[in-house]
Design a protein around this motif. Structure first.
Motif, PDB file in Angstrom:
ATOM      1  N   GLY A 172       0.788  -1.225   0.000  1.00  0.00           N
ATOM      2  CA  GLY A 172       0.000   0.000   0.000  1.00  0.00           C
ATOM      3  C   GLY A 172       0.818   1.272   0.000  1.00  0.00           C
ATOM      4  N   PHE A 173       2.089   1.212  -0.411  1.00  0.00           N
ATOM      5  CA  PHE A 173       2.953   2.388  -0.358  1.00  0.00           C
ATOM      6  C   PHE A 173       2.410   3.525  -1.233  1.00  0.00           C
ATOM      7  N   THR A 174       2.677   4.732  -0.779  1.00  0.00           N
ATOM      8  CA  THR A 174       2.347   5.937  -1.542  1.00  0.00           C
ATOM      9  C   THR A 174       3.541   6.872  -1.514  1.00  0.00           C
ATOM     10  N   PRO A 175       3.722   7.697  -2.550  1.00  0.00           N
ATOM     11  CA  PRO A 175       2.970   7.655  -3.808  1.00  0.00           C
ATOM     12  C   PRO A 175       3.309   6.411  -4.612  1.00  0.00           C
ATOM     13  N   ASP A 176       2.397   6.012  -5.454  1.00  0.00           N
ATOM     14  CA  ASP A 176       2.565   4.861  -6.330  1.00  0.00           C
ATOM     15  C   ASP A 176       2.153   5.302  -7.741  1.00  0.00           C
ATOM     16  N   GLY A 272      22.948   3.992 -22.106  1.00  0.00           N
ATOM     17  CA  GLY A 272      21.837   4.894 -22.376  1.00  0.00           C
ATOM     18  C   GLY A 272      21.266   5.450 -21.092  1.00  0.00           C
ATOM     19  N   ASN A 273      20.360   6.397 -21.226  1.00  0.00           N
ATOM     20  CA  ASN A 273      19.633   6.939 -20.085  1.00  0.00           C
ATOM     21  C   ASN A 273      18.420   6.059 -19.802  1.00  0.00           C
ATOM     22  N   TYR A 274      18.032   5.968 -18.537  1.00  0.00           N
ATOM     23  CA  TYR A 274      16.847   5.173 -18.197  1.00  0.00           C
ATOM     24  C   TYR A 274      16.027   5.842 -17.104  1.00  0.00           C
ATOM     25  N   THR A 275      14.747   5.492 -17.096  1.00  0.00           N
ATOM     26  CA  THR A 275      13.875   5.746 -15.957  1.00  0.00           C
ATOM     27  C   THR A 275      13.420   4.397 -15.438  1.00  0.00           C
ATOM     28  N   ILE A 276      13.513   4.186 -14.136  1.00  0.00           N
ATOM     29  CA  ILE A 276      13.049   2.954 -13.506  1.00  0.00           C
ATOM     30  C   ILE A 276      11.779   3.276 -12.707  1.00  0.00           C
ATOM     31  N   THR A 277      10.788   2.411 -12.821  1.00  0.00           N
ATOM     32  CA  THR A 277       9.492   2.610 -12.143  1.00  0.00           C
ATOM     33  C   THR A 277       9.208   1.416 -11.255  1.00  0.00           C
ATOM     34  N   LEU A 278       8.757   1.696 -10.023  1.00  0.00           N
ATOM     35  CA  LEU A 278       8.316   0.659  -9.090  1.00  0.00           C
ATOM     36  C   LEU A 278       6.851   0.914  -8.769  1.00  0.00           C
ATOM     37  N   THR A 279       5.995  -0.098  -9.008  1.00  0.00           N
ATOM     38  CA  THR A 279       4.581   0.050  -8.749  1.00  0.00           C
ATOM     39  C   THR A 279       4.025  -1.242  -8.164  1.00  0.00           C
ATOM     40  N   GLU A 280       3.013  -1.099  -7.283  1.00  0.00           N
ATOM     41  CA  GLU A 280       2.428  -2.275  -6.653  1.00  0.00           C
ATOM     42  C   GLU A 280       1.398  -2.899  -7.585  1.00  0.00           C
ATOM     43  N   GLN A 281       1.411  -4.234  -7.637  1.00  0.00           N
ATOM     44  CA  GLN A 281       0.457  -4.952  -8.476  1.00  0.00           C
ATOM     45  C   GLN A 281      -0.767  -5.320  -7.647  1.00  0.00           C
TER      46      GLN A 281
END
Length: 281
Positions: A172-176, A272-281
């Motif tokens: 339940g972490f925020t922000p997500d 290269g450049n990257y953006t990494i995203t962490l999101t709850e399923q």
């Protein structure tokens, strides 16, 4: 004439010319730099003579070109993650090599007029800079300036996202979602974590993840190259290459409480450049 004699002979004329050209900072031959996010003065400059007895492609990889010296012309100490533009203004066809904790970067003509430019998000550490040439030796001015607002088009270019950040997450972490950015690749073979892992990664993790409660998590990369992912946890190691599509990597699964190391690699010769995203399923 040896390199030391060239340096001495060039000092007076180069120093004056660089000050007039740069206008905002004092240049000096073969100077070293210590910079971090928001460094001042900006820009900063150094001067010297291009080239040397070393083939850059043999020393640093086929993506590099020109002849460079056996020792770095400049050393940049990065004290905090910084989005840096590094470029030459020279009297010849100049090339650039920069090597450090974020990888090896090479360029020939991106600045135009046969001059070189490198744009990269650099994590803290020591970076060696070599100013080479294709053809004749020439004099150069090297300029360092911060890229405010990103590295330009493409993933990883959003300067509002903190580079190389660590995460503490639970159910339940925020922000997500939560995001960070950086530069793919490094000098370590990802297969050191198992045969299922591919690409080259850094010797230290790009991000650290602390999971405080069991979490069904998706981690994915959006990048300007063929990215790979390695996540090392207390009970297992995950590796991926192209599961997110468009040559980007994704890892999904249940993460138990504990400490995790995240490496963002590249599957090929080009970082290269990257953006990494962490999101709850």
């Amino acid at each position: 004439m040896n390199r030391l004699a060239l340096r001495r002979a060039a000092t007076q004329s180069l120093a004056l010319g660089a000050v007039l050209a740069a206008g905002l900072a004092t240049a000096s031959d073969y100077r070293n730099f210590s910079i971090g996010a928001g460094f001042t003065p900006d820009p900063q400059t150094g001067t010297g003579t291009t080239g040397g007895a070393r083939d850059a492609s043999q020393a640093f990889g086929g993506q590099c070109s020109g002849s460079v010296d056996t020792t770095p012309d400049h050393v940049i100490t990065v004290t905090s993650a910084v989005n840096l533009k590094l470029y030459t203004t020279s009297t010849t066809d100049s090339t650039l090599v920069m090597r450090g904790p974020s990888g090896t970067f090479c360029d020939d003509d991106s600045r135009g007029e046969l001059d070189a430019e490198i744009n990269a998000v650099l994590r803290p550490g020591r970076y060696e800079v070599y100013v080479g040439h294709l053809g004749q030796t020439g004099q150069y001015t090297l300029t360092l300036t911060e890229n405010v607002g990103g590295t330009g088009p493409g993933p990883g270019g959003d300067g509002s996202i903190e580079a190389y950040r660590d995460f503490t997450l639970g159910a339940g972490f925020t922000p997500d979602p939560q995001r960070s950015r950086g530069e793919t690749g490094g000098s370590r073979d990802a297969r050191s974590f198992g045969k299922a892992c591919v690409g080259t990664i850094d010797t230290s993790p790009d991000h650290r993840l602390t999971v405080t409660s069991a979490l069904n998590l998706k981690i994915f990369v959006e990048s300007t190259t063929d990215s790979t992912l390695v996540v090392v946890g207390p009970n297992r190691t995950w590796c991926d290459d192209d599961s997110h599509g468009d040559l980007d990597a994704e890892i999904s699964g249940m993460f138990s409480p504990g400490q995790y190391q995240i490496f963002v690699g590249t599957n090929g010769n080009q970082n290269g450049n990257y953006t990494i995203t962490l999101t709850e399923q």
